[in-house]
Design a protein around this motif. Sequence first.
Motif, PDB file in Angstrom:
ATOM      1  N   ARG A  55    -113.002  -0.013 -60.521  1.00 31.17           N
ATOM      2  CA  ARG A  55    -113.234   1.339 -59.999  1.00 31.17           C
ATOM      3  C   ARG A  55    -111.979   1.855 -59.284  1.00 31.17           C
ATOM      4  O   ARG A  55    -111.588   3.004 -59.460  1.00 31.17           O
ATOM      5  CB  ARG A  55    -114.440   1.348 -59.064  1.00 31.17           C
ATOM      6  CG  ARG A  55    -114.775   2.744 -58.565  1.00 31.17           C
ATOM      7  CD  ARG A  55    -116.067   2.792 -57.783  1.00 31.17           C
ATOM      8  NE  ARG A  55    -116.030   1.823 -56.715  1.00 31.17           N
ATOM      9  CZ  ARG A  55    -117.090   1.141 -56.276  1.00 31.17           C
ATOM     10  NH1 ARG A  55    -118.268   1.326 -56.830  1.00 31.17           N
ATOM     11  NH2 ARG A  55    -116.985   0.299 -55.288  1.00 31.17           N
ATOM     12  N   TYR A  56    -111.343   0.994 -58.518  1.00 27.70           N
ATOM     13  CA  TYR A  56    -110.117   1.375 -57.822  1.00 27.70           C
ATOM     14  C   TYR A  56    -109.034   1.766 -58.833  1.00 27.70           C
ATOM     15  O   TYR A  56    -108.369   2.786 -58.681  1.00 27.70           O
ATOM     16  CB  TYR A  56    -109.628   0.224 -56.937  1.00 27.70           C
ATOM     17  CG  TYR A  56    -108.278   0.469 -56.328  1.00 27.70           C
ATOM     18  CD1 TYR A  56    -108.142   1.283 -55.206  1.00 27.70           C
ATOM     19  CD2 TYR A  56    -107.130  -0.084 -56.881  1.00 27.70           C
ATOM     20  CE1 TYR A  56    -106.895   1.530 -54.651  1.00 27.70           C
ATOM     21  CE2 TYR A  56    -105.882   0.155 -56.336  1.00 27.70           C
ATOM     22  CZ  TYR A  56    -105.769   0.955 -55.223  1.00 27.70           C
ATOM     23  OH  TYR A  56    -104.536   1.204 -54.694  1.00 27.70           O
ATOM     24  N   GLU A  57    -108.856   0.959 -59.866  1.00 27.56           N
ATOM     25  CA  GLU A  57    -107.829   1.249 -60.866  1.00 27.56           C
ATOM     26  C   GLU A  57    -108.119   2.548 -61.612  1.00 27.56           C
ATOM     27  O   GLU A  57    -107.205   3.327 -61.894  1.00 27.56           O
ATOM     28  CB  GLU A  57    -107.688   0.076 -61.836  1.00 27.56           C
ATOM     29  CG  GLU A  57    -107.034  -1.127 -61.185  1.00 27.56           C
ATOM     30  CD  GLU A  57    -107.002  -2.356 -62.071  1.00 27.56           C
ATOM     31  OE1 GLU A  57    -107.718  -2.401 -63.099  1.00 27.56           O
ATOM     32  OE2 GLU A  57    -106.242  -3.288 -61.738  1.00 27.56           O
ATOM     33  N   ARG A  58    -109.399   2.802 -61.932  1.00 26.47           N
ATOM     34  CA  ARG A  58    -109.751   4.066 -62.590  1.00 26.47           C
ATOM     35  C   ARG A  58    -109.436   5.247 -61.683  1.00 26.47           C
ATOM     36  O   ARG A  58    -108.901   6.267 -62.125  1.00 26.47           O
ATOM     37  CB  ARG A  58    -111.232   4.083 -62.969  1.00 26.47           C
ATOM     38  CG  ARG A  58    -111.574   3.311 -64.218  1.00 26.47           C
ATOM     39  CD  ARG A  58    -112.963   3.634 -64.742  1.00 26.47           C
ATOM     40  NE  ARG A  58    -114.011   3.594 -63.745  1.00 26.47           N
ATOM     41  CZ  ARG A  58    -114.720   2.502 -63.432  1.00 26.47           C
ATOM     42  NH1 ARG A  58    -114.506   1.365 -64.046  1.00 26.47           N
ATOM     43  NH2 ARG A  58    -115.669   2.556 -62.513  1.00 26.47           N
ATOM     44  N   THR A  59    -109.758   5.108 -60.405  1.00 28.49           N
ATOM     45  CA  THR A  59    -109.501   6.183 -59.447  1.00 28.49           C
ATOM     46  C   THR A  59    -108.008   6.445 -59.320  1.00 28.49           C
ATOM     47  O   THR A  59    -107.570   7.602 -59.307  1.00 28.49           O
ATOM     48  CB  THR A  59    -110.095   5.828 -58.068  1.00 28.49           C
ATOM     49  OG1 THR A  59    -111.501   5.639 -58.211  1.00 28.49           O
ATOM     50  CG2 THR A  59    -109.847   6.922 -57.053  1.00 28.49           C
ATOM     51  N   GLN A  60    -107.214   5.381 -59.241  1.00 30.79           N
ATOM     52  CA  GLN A  60    -105.766   5.545 -59.125  1.00 30.79           C
ATOM     53  C   GLN A  60    -105.183   6.210 -60.380  1.00 30.79           C
ATOM     54  O   GLN A  60    -104.310   7.065 -60.280  1.00 30.79           O
ATOM     55  CB  GLN A  60    -105.089   4.195 -58.858  1.00 30.79           C
ATOM     56  CG  GLN A  60    -105.427   3.599 -57.507  1.00 30.79           C
ATOM     57  CD  GLN A  60    -105.108   4.529 -56.354  1.00 30.79           C
ATOM     58  OE1 GLN A  60    -103.997   5.022 -56.237  1.00 30.79           O
ATOM     59  NE2 GLN A  60    -106.088   4.796 -55.517  1.00 30.79           N
ATOM     60  N   ALA A  61    -105.672   5.812 -61.545  1.00 31.29           N
ATOM     61  CA  ALA A  61    -105.191   6.415 -62.799  1.00 31.29           C
ATOM     62  C   ALA A  61    -105.538   7.901 -62.828  1.00 31.29           C
ATOM     63  O   ALA A  61    -104.722   8.737 -63.242  1.00 31.29           O
ATOM     64  CB  ALA A  61    -105.792   5.689 -64.000  1.00 31.29           C
ATOM     65  N   LYS A  63    -106.030   9.854 -60.216  1.00 30.54           N
ATOM     66  CA  LYS A  63    -105.178  10.525 -59.235  1.00 30.54           C
ATOM     67  C   LYS A  63    -103.800  10.808 -59.819  1.00 30.54           C
ATOM     68  O   LYS A  63    -103.268  11.910 -59.671  1.00 30.54           O
ATOM     69  CB  LYS A  63    -105.022   9.658 -57.978  1.00 30.54           C
ATOM     70  CG  LYS A  63    -106.088   9.862 -56.951  1.00 30.54           C
ATOM     71  CD  LYS A  63    -105.898   8.932 -55.783  1.00 30.54           C
ATOM     72  CE  LYS A  63    -105.018   9.504 -54.743  1.00 30.54           C
ATOM     73  NZ  LYS A  63    -105.026   8.706 -53.488  1.00 30.54           N
ATOM     74  N   ARG A  64    -103.215   9.816 -60.499  1.00 31.80           N
ATOM     75  CA  ARG A  64    -101.892  10.012 -61.097  1.00 31.80           C
ATOM     76  C   ARG A  64    -101.930  11.122 -62.148  1.00 31.80           C
ATOM     77  O   ARG A  64    -101.038  11.970 -62.196  1.00 31.80           O
ATOM     78  CB  ARG A  64    -101.386   8.704 -61.709  1.00 31.80           C
ATOM     79  CG  ARG A  64    -100.895   7.698 -60.689  1.00 31.80           C
ATOM     80  CD  ARG A  64    -100.180   6.524 -61.333  1.00 31.80           C
ATOM     81  NE  ARG A  64    -101.024   5.767 -62.234  1.00 31.80           N
ATOM     82  CZ  ARG A  64    -101.832   4.774 -61.871  1.00 31.80           C
ATOM     83  NH1 ARG A  64    -101.910   4.419 -60.605  1.00 31.80           N
ATOM     84  NH2 ARG A  64    -102.562   4.134 -62.761  1.00 31.80           N
ATOM     85  N   GLU A  67    -102.266  14.480 -60.343  1.00 28.44           N
ATOM     86  CA  GLU A  67    -101.034  14.843 -59.648  1.00 28.44           C
ATOM     87  C   GLU A  67     -99.986  15.354 -60.623  1.00 28.44           C
ATOM     88  O   GLU A  67     -99.242  16.268 -60.314  1.00 28.44           O
ATOM     89  CB  GLU A  67    -100.498  13.640 -58.857  1.00 28.44           C
ATOM     90  CG  GLU A  67    -101.313  13.337 -57.621  1.00 28.44           C
ATOM     91  CD  GLU A  67    -100.962  12.005 -56.971  1.00 28.44           C
ATOM     92  OE1 GLU A  67    -100.073  11.279 -57.493  1.00 28.44           O
ATOM     93  OE2 GLU A  67    -101.571  11.686 -55.947  1.00 28.44           O
TER      94      GLU A  67
END
Length: 113
Positions: A55-61, A63-64, A67
Amino acid sequence: MVRPRLKPGTKIPSPEEAAAIRAGIDADPDTRVLDKEWFERARPAREVVPHIVERYERTQALKRKLEKSGEQVLASIVLDKEVVDHFQATGPGWMEHVNDILRRAAFGDEAQS
């Protein structure tokens, strides 16, 4: 012993300060020194809680991606459960639907989606 290279401005505690820090750690019942056995038993987060890491990795992807577009931002807001349930029940694309409603509320019915 080789000293690590430190960032400029890094302050190293004096021996007295280091002793006071160590005493504070030793006096805290919620802390402990992580010994060699602890590290031998330690496992990567991906192995222990893969759903959280994914879930963290999906959220970071996401966000990128957002952005890079410069048009949207990932925001966390608090909504009533019944409001979220209502929109989620409409199926995929429910977040875009909420965005459209908020856009119209903020900028009027003529706001483009």
